[in-house]
Every structure is written in structure tokens, then in C-alpha cells.
Write a protein that holds these residues in place. Sequence first.
Motif, PDB file in Angstrom:
ATOM      1  N   LEU A  68      55.998 -54.053 -13.799  1.00 42.28           N
ATOM      2  CA  LEU A  68      57.175 -54.410 -14.561  1.00 42.28           C
ATOM      3  C   LEU A  68      57.879 -55.524 -13.790  1.00 42.28           C
ATOM      4  O   LEU A  68      57.981 -55.452 -12.561  1.00 42.28           O
TER       5      LEU A  68
ATOM      6  N   GLU B  86      60.627 -56.494 -22.742  1.00 41.22           N
ATOM      7  CA  GLU B  86      59.439 -56.115 -23.520  1.00 41.22           C
ATOM      8  C   GLU B  86      59.241 -54.609 -23.526  1.00 41.22           C
ATOM      9  O   GLU B  86      58.916 -54.004 -24.547  1.00 41.22           O
ATOM     10  N   ALA B  87      59.469 -53.997 -22.343  1.00 44.63           N
ATOM     11  CA  ALA B  87      59.267 -52.546 -22.244  1.00 44.63           C
ATOM     12  C   ALA B  87      60.265 -51.811 -23.125  1.00 44.63           C
ATOM     13  O   ALA B  87      59.914 -50.867 -23.840  1.00 44.63           O
TER      14      ALA B  87
ATOM     15  N   THR C 146      48.460 -55.715 -16.833  1.00 40.76           N
ATOM     16  CA  THR C 146      49.273 -55.707 -18.053  1.00 40.76           C
ATOM     17  C   THR C 146      50.740 -55.586 -17.667  1.00 40.76           C
ATOM     18  O   THR C 146      51.408 -54.640 -18.019  1.00 40.76           O
ATOM     19  N   ALA C 147      51.185 -56.567 -16.877  1.00 45.52           N
ATOM     20  CA  ALA C 147      52.584 -56.558 -16.462  1.00 45.52           C
ATOM     21  C   ALA C 147      53.474 -56.978 -17.633  1.00 45.52           C
ATOM     22  O   ALA C 147      53.055 -57.732 -18.502  1.00 45.52           O
ATOM     23  N   ARG C 148      54.683 -56.455 -17.653  1.00 46.97           N
ATOM     24  CA  ARG C 148      55.623 -56.730 -18.740  1.00 46.97           C
ATOM     25  C   ARG C 148      57.003 -56.986 -18.160  1.00 46.97           C
ATOM     26  O   ARG C 148      57.305 -56.548 -17.054  1.00 46.97           O
ATOM     27  N   THR C 149      57.838 -57.595 -18.964  1.00 49.36           N
ATOM     28  CA  THR C 149      59.243 -57.682 -18.583  1.00 49.36           C
ATOM     29  C   THR C 149      59.946 -56.404 -19.045  1.00 49.36           C
ATOM     30  O   THR C 149      59.436 -55.655 -19.887  1.00 49.36           O
TER      31      THR C 149
ATOM     32  N   TRP D 210      50.231 -48.670 -21.264  1.00 51.72           N
ATOM     33  CA  TRP D 210      50.944 -49.682 -22.062  1.00 51.72           C
ATOM     34  C   TRP D 210      51.323 -50.849 -21.171  1.00 51.72           C
ATOM     35  O   TRP D 210      51.265 -51.997 -21.548  1.00 51.72           O
ATOM     36  N   CYS D 211      51.723 -50.544 -19.945  1.00 47.39           N
ATOM     37  CA  CYS D 211      51.897 -51.618 -18.970  1.00 47.39           C
ATOM     38  C   CYS D 211      51.710 -51.071 -17.581  1.00 47.39           C
ATOM     39  O   CYS D 211      51.886 -49.885 -17.320  1.00 47.39           O
ATOM     40  N   HIS D 212      51.314 -51.922 -16.701  1.00 43.22           N
ATOM     41  CA  HIS D 212      51.097 -51.566 -15.303  1.00 43.22           C
ATOM     42  C   HIS D 212      51.674 -52.709 -14.502  1.00 43.22           C
ATOM     43  O   HIS D 212      51.026 -53.726 -14.297  1.00 43.22           O
TER      44      HIS D 212
END
Lengths: 406, 406
Positions: free
Chosen positions: A283, A14-15, A8-11, A279-281
Motif C-alpha cells: 500500500l 484505491e483501497a 499489486t501495490a495500490r494507493t 486484492w493488493c499486496h
Amino acid sequence: MSGREFFTARTVSEALAGFRPARRTPVRAVPLAAALHRVPAADVLAPDPLPGFVRSTVDGFAVRAADTYGASEGLPSYLDLLGAVRMGEAPAVTVAPGGCVAVPTGGVLPAGADAVVMIEYTAETMPGTIEVTRPVAPGGGLVRADEDVAAGAALAPAGRPLRAPDLGLLAAAGVTEVPVHARPRVAIVSTGDEVVPPDTAELAPGQVRDATASALAGLVTDAGGEPEVAGIVTDDPGALETKLRTVLPAADLVVVSAGSSVGTRDETADAVAALGTLWCHGLAIKPGKPTLLADCGGIPVVGLPGNPLSALVVFRLVGVPLVWRLAGCEAPPPEPSTRAVLSRNLASAAGRLDVVQVRVRDGVAEPLFGPSALLSVLAHADGYLVVPEPATGLDAGCEVEVTLYR
Amino acid sequence: MSGREFFTARTVSEALAGFRPARRTPVRAVPLAAALHRVPAADVLAPDPLPGFVRSTVDGFAVRAADTYGASEGLPSYLDLLGAVRMGEAPAVTVAPGGCVAVPTGGVLPAGADAVVMIEYTAETMPGTIEVTRPVAPGGGLVRADEDVAAGAALAPAGRPLRAPDLGLLAAAGVTEVPVHARPRVAIVSTGDEVVPPDTAELAPGQVRDATASALAGLVTDAGGEPEVAGIVTDDPGALETKLRTVLPAADLVVVSAGSSVGTRDETADAVAALGTLWCHGLAIKPGKPTLLADCGGIPVVGLPGNPLSALVVFRLVGVPLVWRLAGCEAPPPEPSTRAVLSRNLASAAGRLDVVQVRVRDGVAEPLFGPSALLSVLAHADGYLVVPEPATGLDAGCEVEVTLYR
């Protein structure tokens, strides 16, 4: 590199936009002297108007403006000096037509007067007679009783950290206690079998002292938070989960600086996942890719990379706004910055935010690189620049905005 | 306006360059956790090199680089897996020719090895045999024992306030106490018959609560100083001199916010002149002209205008650098700023520095004016711009640099 890391990678965008915990610290009244940079939960309202009386803004004579109409050097008005207003006291005299009363800057306008003529345009030609050589309009030389602040108006807005001048305005209004959000308590957990406390005099081979916790504590303090250095956890499975269970109840935010190897990164995720929701893992930021954001029963948890430089880069970008938000401030105060010309080409990947440490000399920003991301780079840097997510790099000679450290 | 006020008037540039007290606060060792933004009196030196051992920067295998030369996907090198390095421990094995040892990021390089090949370019094709598909050069995948910091190198420079990452580097080096300058003690004296303490519930006509002291205390705190609000002195001759004699022995800097009328301005000058030497009386700045700078037995004294807005403008420009200098910091940390387009013409006088409060919206700086200099203007302003001494004004539409409040 574990595949899970990017599950669940995010920019970073987004974070910042999407990871917005609802939690806010409780509101407590603190004395004015302790309220600097604290965040009011609601507008702080003026109980009374300020200055509270019609006040002279000049040294001069309180007059009826109509008595000065047409006055000039050639044809002055002559007014009877009826008395003087003393600072901090109610006037004892009234200004009758054709009369005037001496008044100092800050003095109360006496009844009957509607303006103050500056002393520069007057002369006491005879004892008891004041010559006025310039007309003054009604309202000239004074401020209204509510001109600084009207009763019920906001002295300081909700959500913006109180600045030094705000404290002055609150003092002027007699507000000596302000309801502000409590400082967010930020528990800082370090992990890693190799990590030992900073006060370890002699290191065994392979040991490193915990650098990240001290630096994070500084960033938390700068963001108005209350750092609580919660110690070092070994890489044993379960040890981090146990530590998290201990610190979560007394924290508004938990920060875990991970061990640096692949295995320990996964351990952080496992421990956090056991207590809440990831929420994310991962970045899309360099340095700082192995970052984790989670919610454990309403308490945000930030898992930082093991490398101290990467950890600090990520916490500054993602953690600091969280600390401010927990205290009720949506937009953190501005950071110092400067424009500079980039000294060399910088490559980046589209979709990834690159944070580059730079020195700034004579308007030129020189990227600081080493063979690896070393902590000393941060001590030598004047600030950092960001290669934004859409860009694939920056060209030498282009103008960049450098956020300066302070 | 008294003639005396301009007897030794100066420009702000002259004041910043010329009024430079030699006094520095004493140096004391403080724990790392209390050292944020404190100023080291001397370079803080590294007792030992950092990281202190040859350290892997990747997850992979420690090798003799020569054993990987020529390795490719088509023609891999095959190395015997001799063991593994554990985090935080000295390696128990040596890398013999043709052998390799598993090593995590941050692990100690075992004897015999001179490089680490990333796990991405390896595979354990058979138990005990590692296939390497890319060559690594000597020194690849590792940092030297002194690559972050050499023994004796400066971890943090003298004269620059310590930042969060500095605390990390000091912790890494085992420096848990830092000799720093004491916080300058800044005595804040208010004067004026009309001025009453902020906690005065009901004001008599003509009274105002002391706004300046609280705001100055905030600015002093922001500058790393320790404000000591020393109370309010009446305009009686001699009262200020008596107060100054009381506060000077325990202060590194004394700030007097004057009464606002002509008479009280002269009283400040008289009291200060009785105890020391006036360096200037009158500053070419708007607002803030009736400013006084003096030296009383080695203690700098700043006499500020009675108007709170003017007092804060002057203290920010002239007083804040003094507080930093007393703590051993010649160049105060940068302030946030932004460029904006000026919304209207601003007139100024050549030789005078004008400080204009502005709101910034969508890149446009809008000057905030009122009928007089009211404190609420500061609360509504986002920052200020300066019309420099040589300029006679600024034109609408020109680009200005706005210093932002935080």
C-alpha cells in the motif's frame, strides 16, 4: 525488500474505493438499551404519530383564538375559566366561545380550543375570569399531533449508527427493540516467532509481547466490532494457513499482524493466497507499506505490517471503515479534529500517503519522530495528520487538519 | 414562570467552572481488554524498559560500524558472515572485528556489534562473505533497549481515558491489569404524571412515553458512565424525595428529568433542597433554562428541563463533563467538529448561551427550527453550534464551529 511485495501495490484511495466487500453482518433485533451506535439495516419507522395528540407547549389557557383578537394591555379580553387540564389525562371540558381552560405545558388541548395563550399574558382578575392582554393566532402555543413525527416517517435512518437522541425518539415512539446489524466479528491473528502473549512475566532475550492484538482489539471495539483475539502463530510455513482455516468460518473480518521481517511478510501472502484472492499486496502509505488486502471466500482479510505503530496506522485508515461497512454503515461517524499550524517541513513522496503523528500545543502541530516507528509515539501523540497522495510534502507554517485521538 | 427559578441562576461558564464535585469513583484493577476509555487514577508505569534489548529495525547484517567506514559502491568493505540471529532468540554468535551476522528486523543485536547495515546495501558476493557498499554509523539500524520506554516511565498518564494504542503499549510492557476509576453510576429519574415507560403499547390521551431516560442513558454510556434507569415518579409531593432517598446511596450522580410544567419544576427543587444544597436553579442557556444543580451529601444532582430536547442539550454541555470528572478525567475527550458557514442570522441575548441544532451540507450550517423544541430535531441534526454568552447573535455568512454528533 521483496519484489513481490509491490506486485499489486495500490494507493490508499484505491483501497478505500475499490476494496469493498459485499458481506454484511446479519440483522437481529436488540433491546433499545443495547442499540447505541448499532446500525439499523432499514429505516426505523414510526408506528404512530408523535406526540400523538395536540399538545400545549406553554403553561397557559386553551382558548378559541378569535376570542383574543384585538386584546391588549389597555383593552384586554375577558374569558370564563371553564376548568383545567391535568397532565397525562384527557381533558374533561370543552372550550366554548368566550371560555378558556387552564392547561399546563405538555397538556392535551381540549376540544373547542385552537390555541393556548401563555400565562404571562393573562391574569385571573376575578375568580373564574381570565383577562387576556395579547392576542394569539390559531395554532399558537401548541404542536400538532404529528408535528414531531408523522406516522410511517423514519425515526432513524438505515445505515447510520444510532446516537443517544435517536434512542430517545425510538423510546417516545414505543420502539423498544430495533433490528440492527450484528457487531462484525473481527478475528485478530498475530504472527512471529518472537511474539509472546502479553501476560508473559519474564521475556527471554529477543522476545516481545504482543502489543498489536490488544491495540487492534481497542480499535475494533471503537468501530462497533467484536474483537476476537485469536492468538499467536509461529513463522512455520503452514501454521498461519492452518490458523486462518480455523478462524475464517466464525469471522466477518480477519486481521493478521505479520511478523516484521521480509520472510514472514511473504508467508502471510502465501497463506492468504492459498485460501483466497489477494486484492493488493503493498500500500502506498508511510508507515504501513507492507499491507495486504485479500478476499477469502467472501471474508475480507487484512494483513498488517509487523511494526505495531504501522499496523495501527493502517488499520485505522483502512480497517476501521471495513468494520463499519460490514455492519451496514458506509460512512463511519466523524472523528474529532482540529486545525493547527505545522511546526516544521515534512517531506513526502508524490503518490504516497504519509501519516504523521503529532502533538498539538497552543494551535501548533509538532510532528513526533523517533529513530524508528515506536509504539510509545502513539501514546504521546494527540493525533495525526495526513500528507495527501499528490503532495510532495508540507511546509512549516502551513495550516493542517489534525485528526485527534479519543 | 416562577421567580424562584432565577433565585440562583448561573451562566454555563460559571456552572462548568464552579460546580465541581470533589467525589471520584473508587479505583479498581480491570483486565486490559476491559480498560478501553477507562481512566487510570495514577500514571501507569513501565516495570521494565522497552523493547528490553537492543533491537534491529531493519533486515540486514549486524556489524562493527568502524568496519564499514569508507565503504562505497566502488570500494566495498568485505566482512566474514559469522552466522545468523533467529527471531525471538538470543544470538548464539558474537561479531568479531571484520565479521558480521545476519539479523532480521526485530532481531537481537549480537554482542560485539554496534550497528546494522541494511540488506539493500549489501551482497553475498561469495558464500560466507558479505560485501557492504555503504557505511553505517554506530547505533544505525537499531533501537536502544529503552528507546521505546525507559523503566519507570509512564506508559499512560493519570486522568486521560485509555485509547486503543495505550492498550498496545501496556500489553508490550506486560501490564495486563490496570487500576482505573470505576464507571460512574448515574441514576436517571424521570418525573411527570404524563410520562409512561417506553414499552407502553397504547397511550391514553395526554400520555407520553419516557424519551429522555433512554437518550440520557446513551449519553452517559458515551461518557464512560453506567446508566441506571431508575423509573418514573409522579408529580405527587414527596414522591420524588422518596425516590431520591432510594437512589442516592448507590449513585455517583443523579439526574432528574423534570416534569415540564411550572409546578413540577418547583417540586424538583423542593425535593432536592430537602436532601442537600442547591448550587444553582436556572441556567442562562437556551434551550435549558430551568436547569438545577445541587449537592446531596457529596452526590451531585442535575435537574433537567422537562422538554427532552432541552434536557439532552443541557446534559451534553453540563452533565457529560461531570460524568468524566467523577471518573477522574478533568478534560473530556474531544468531540468531532467541523467549520461551516452559517446560512441565516441567529439572534441571541448577551449573557445567555444559545445551543442551535444544525444540518451541515456542503460546508453550510443550516439551523433547524420548529414551532417548539421537538425531539425529532435532534435526530435530523448533524450537530450543534453555540452562540457564546457575550454575543448577541451571529450573522448569516459567518464561519461557525459545529460540534458533530457521532
